[in-house]
Write an enzyme that holds these catalytic residues in place. Structure first.
Site, PDB file in Angstrom:
ATOM      1  N   TYR A  56      39.947  33.927  57.349  1.00  0.00           N
ATOM      2  CA  TYR A  56      40.381  33.061  56.254  1.00  0.00           C
ATOM      3  C   TYR A  56      39.292  32.884  55.197  1.00  0.00           C
ATOM      4  CZ  TYR A  56      44.246  32.341  59.354  1.00  0.00           C
ATOM      5  OH  TYR A  56      45.326  32.568  60.167  1.00  0.00           O
ATOM      6  N   CYS A  58      31.797  30.130  37.430  1.00  0.00           N
ATOM      7  CA  CYS A  58      31.578  29.231  36.298  1.00  0.00           C
ATOM      8  C   CYS A  58      32.416  27.964  36.412  1.00  0.00           C
ATOM      9  CB  CYS A  58      31.886  29.960  34.993  1.00  0.00           C
ATOM     10  SG  CYS A  58      30.662  31.221  34.599  1.00  0.00           S
TER      11      CYS A  58
END
Length: 424
Positions: free
Chosen positions: A382, A353
């Site tokens: 990563y 969001c």
């Protein structure tokens, strides 16, 4: 092609995904999964062993991919593990790594962590002079494990500032410009027996990587002139080599790196010095890829948006620094087969969001429909280790494959697991 630099082809990803679908791994609410080619990882470790002298400790960086079962596969192949925190030391132990093959490199070691590391007998690389005093106090009269001093060679940064760790003012290690103090430290502390260097990997040219090693290796002769021949028993070259994330990137083969080291620093390979490497990204990155179902496709202004279940939670660097971090994206149909037909521009967005949760804008792909799979390449390093808890999305399922064998490396987090994570 050397397996060191090969990347997963979409057809191969399609084959593995179809097997995962057939074996039921996408049932019971699973909408996304990460896949790791364990055979490729092992092949890269074998190449490391082949290129470097026998007896070199190849300590793969835990931070690159901390999934214990992936670490265990490397340990079983003979690798060591490099830990950037004491928690990573514990992960290495959980993966079955002997203490003698663990390298502890945190720049913020507490007194308790130093004492615990010394008691375990892991290889310890000291980051600064104050830490060196703590180590000396903790040792007392006990016989120490290998202890090295991290030196910043100050060769400057590469093309990605945030992952360059050998600038003049880097927070890591002791600047090589403080050469006299480094020599004095070896004179004052007889337990110091190693040197450590790391300049970063991604965005670093071969010449800079080699020059960093050469500058720190030049200290070896100065130290041994001061305190006696044979004092430096171990040289830790640090990590790695950059990865070719873009199809037109030119990768650096491991053979080219080792050949350049031999040419520039022949003293590394005379056999009287134990070597340590700390590769991470180059081992894992292109051995991993992700697949997420497309949940919705919708129109927003002039853009067609495909909403998937992986975004800035998995690809933090891609979302926040898109000019520096790239991942190739493709589409498979709902059955896991490559889609054909004319391409059209589509923007791939994640589930979080905030408006920056965008993986690609205006990407030319065959028409995407709800239920299709978006494949994200080269996510083996990563990514999951940098998982963002924003919106409390659960970690995805992680699957490993080696030939025709497909297995669970880490179960996905359920909503109950996330509640437990955030609970007291």
């Amino acid at each position: 092609m050397s397996r060191w630099i090969e990347r997963t082809r979409l057809d191969d990803a399609s084959t593995v995904l179809r097997r995962a679908l057939a074996e039921g791994f996408f049932r019971e609410g699973t909408s996304a999964a990460l896949f790791h080619d364990l055979g490729r990882v092992r092949a890269r470790f074998v190449e490391l062993e082949t290129r470097f002298p026998a007896g070199t400790l190849h300590a793969v960086a835990v931070k690159a991919n901390p999934v214990v079962e992936i670490l265990r596969a490397l340990v079983n192949a003979g690798a060591g593990l490099e830990a950037a925190s004491f928690e990573e030391v514990r992960l290495a132990i959980a993966a079955g790594c002997p203490a003698s093959r663990i390298v502890f490199d945190s720049p913020a070691k507490t007194r308790d962590e130093i004492a615990s590391a010394l008691a375990l007998g892991v290889h310890l690389n000291v980051d600064n002079f104050d830490e060196l005093d703590r180590v000396a106090s903790a040792l007392g009269n006990t016989r120490p494990p290998p202890i090295g001093l991290r030196v910043n060679p100050q060769v400057g940064g590469g093309s990605i500032a945030l992952t360059s760790v050998a600038t003049r003012s880097s927070k890591f290690g002791i600047p090589i410009e403080r050469r006299d103090e480094i020599l004095a430290a070896f004179e004052a502390h007889p337990f110091l027996s190693a040197l450590h260097v790391h300049v970063g990997s991604q965005g670093m040219p071969l010449e800079t990587l080699v020059e960093g090693v050469a500058r720190v290796h030049s200290l070896r002769e100065d130290i041994e002139r001061r305190v006696g021949a044979g004092r430096i028993q171990t040289f830790d070259l640090g990590g790695g080599l950059p990865v070719a994330y873009r199809p037109d990137d030119v990768p650096i083969p491991l053979s080219a790196y080792v050949d350049a080291l031999k040419t520039k620093i022949p003293g590394l390979f005379t056999g009287d010095l134990g070597l340590v490497t700390e590769f991470g990204r180059a081992i894992h990155a292109t051995a991993g890829w992700a697949a997420s179902r497309v949940e919705y496709v919708k129109q927003a202004g002039d853009e067609r948006l495909a909403v998937i279940h992986l975004g800035a939670d998995l690809l933090v660097r891609r979302a926040y620094r898109p000019d520096e971090w790239y991942h190739e994206i493709a589409v498979l149909d709902a059955d896991g087969r490559p889609k054909a037909g004319p391409t059209e521009p589509v923007t791939i967005v994640g589930p979080l969001c905030f408006s920056g949760d965008v993986l690609a804008k205006g990407l030319a792909l065959p028409c995407i429909d709800p239920g299709d799979f978006v494949v994200i390449h080269d996510i083996g390093a990563y990514t999951l280790g940098m998982w963002s808890r924003h919106c409390s999305r659960g970690l995805p399922l992680v699957l490993g494959y080696d030939g025709d064998t497909l297995s669970v490396l880490k179960n996905r987090e359920t909503p109950d697991d996330v509640v437990t994570f955030w609970s007291r």
